[in-house]
Design a protein around this motif. Structure first.
Motif, mmCIF file in Angstrom:
data_model
loop_
_atom_site.group_PDB
_atom_site.id
_atom_site.type_symbol
_atom_site.label_atom_id
_atom_site.label_comp_id
_atom_site.label_asym_id
_atom_site.label_seq_id
_atom_site.Cartn_x
_atom_site.Cartn_y
_atom_site.Cartn_z
ATOM 1 N N ILE A 186 0.838 -1.202 0.000
ATOM 2 C CA ILE A 186 0.000 0.000 0.000
ATOM 3 C C ILE A 186 0.872 1.252 0.000
ATOM 4 O O ILE A 186 0.571 2.236 -0.682
ATOM 5 N N ALA A 187 1.975 1.209 0.751
ATOM 6 C CA ALA A 187 2.872 2.366 0.809
ATOM 7 C C ALA A 187 3.501 2.647 -0.552
ATOM 8 O O ALA A 187 3.601 3.806 -0.973
ATOM 9 N N VAL A 188 3.915 1.585 -1.258
ATOM 10 C CA VAL A 188 4.490 1.777 -2.591
ATOM 11 C C VAL A 188 3.465 2.404 -3.522
ATOM 12 O O VAL A 188 3.765 3.351 -4.271
ATOM 13 N N TYR A 189 2.249 1.889 -3.501
ATOM 14 C CA TYR A 189 1.174 2.451 -4.338
ATOM 15 C C TYR A 189 0.925 3.916 -3.998
ATOM 16 O O TYR A 189 0.761 4.756 -4.897
ATOM 17 N N ALA A 200 9.289 5.286 -3.389
ATOM 18 C CA ALA A 200 8.756 4.074 -4.022
ATOM 19 C C ALA A 200 9.891 3.147 -4.445
ATOM 20 O O ALA A 200 9.809 1.913 -4.279
ATOM 21 N N HIS A 201 10.972 3.704 -4.982
ATOM 22 C CA HIS A 201 12.130 2.900 -5.382
ATOM 23 C C HIS A 201 12.789 2.242 -4.171
ATOM 24 O O HIS A 201 13.173 1.064 -4.225
ATOM 25 N N ILE A 202 12.930 2.978 -3.090
ATOM 26 C CA ILE A 202 13.581 2.429 -1.893
ATOM 27 C C ILE A 202 12.831 1.201 -1.393
ATOM 28 O O ILE A 202 13.419 0.135 -1.137
ATOM 29 N N LEU A 203 11.512 1.323 -1.255
ATOM 30 C CA LEU A 203 10.712 0.206 -0.752
ATOM 31 C C LEU A 203 10.666 -0.942 -1.752
ATOM 32 O O LEU A 203 10.755 -2.110 -1.371
ATOM 33 N N SER A 204 10.535 -0.622 -3.033
ATOM 34 C CA SER A 204 10.420 -1.668 -4.059
ATOM 35 C C SER A 204 11.708 -2.472 -4.187
ATOM 36 O O SER A 204 11.677 -3.710 -4.258
#
Length: 230
Positions: A186-189, A200-204
């Motif tokens: 959900i955070a990435v979205y 988004a890149h860090i989490l992905s």
């Protein structure tokens, strides 16, 4: 202060996701193994019907599954009754609701590999142990579970990985509440939707590397365990 706020914003969904995946995996190890055992050895005419119900999350769109779980968790469903006992209005849009939804959506990822391992070992080892007067419980613990260890490891890693990556069910029943239901997917979205590409890149990338390491490690353990069994 800004850096600390950003760090908290990134670590909160990571920690929440690890908790959710860990609890879901542990719960399904307890719940899924008996179901897999029954599906592997039962002669009931309802066995394949139950097996089809267990496998439903594999083919059912996550939003559909999440919708019906949301209805069940709401004030007018079973969640309202359980919530009344627990002193809350409902389990919808709560971490407890996420756990229940994750257990349902990840059930086949635990049951199928364990069932396949039970079926692959056959009845012969259990019959031999029975001739040595081993009780049913002893046969299950000392014979069946060790022989099915590769399936157990596979089921555990698939459940853990699926819970980490689940999006549709989580979004439907949990929404996007920081510190409560805002998990990694959900955070990435949310970061992408608000054009925060760096976060988004860090989490992905973190999810990609972590998932690869976990799958590789468990695959190696499963191969080693299988070699010992042979």
């Amino acid at each position: 202060m800004g850096g600390r706020a950003l760090s908290d914003e990134l670590w909160s969904p990571i920690w929440l996701t690890i908790q959710l995946a860990g609890i879901t995996t542990f719960t399904l190890l307890i719940v899924g193994i008996p179901i897999a055992w029954w599906l592997a050895w039962s002669t009931s005419r309802w066995r394949e019907v139950v097996g089809a119900i267990v496998a439903l999350p594999l083919v059912l769109p996550p939003t559909v599954l999440g919708f019906y779980i949301l209805v069940a968790l709401g004030p007018q469903g079973l969640g309202g009754w359980f919530g009344h006992l627990a002193g809350v209005r409902s389990f919808a849009f709560t971490f407890e609701g996420l756990i229940l939804g994750s257990v349902i959506s990840s059930l086949p990822f635990m049951v199928q590999p364990v069932r396949n391992s039970f079926e692959a070992m056959g009845r012969r080892p259990l019959e031999v142990a029975a001739t040595l007067r081993a009780s049913p419980w002893d046969r299950f613990v000392t014979i069946a579970l060790p022989l099915a260890l590769p399936g157990l490891l596979t089921g555990a890693v698939l459940t853990f990985a699926h819970t980490i990556g689940e999006f549709g069910v989580i979004l439907m029943i949990g929404g996007n509440i920081p510190g409560e239901t805002r998990v990694l997917s959900i955070a990435v979205y949310d970061f992408v939707e608000t054009l925060r590409w760096r976060e988004a890149h860090i989490l992905s990338v973190g999810m990609l590397v972590f998932s690869f390491v976990v799958i590789l490690l468990v695959s190696l353990l499963a191969r080693k365990s299988k070699g010992r069994a042979l």
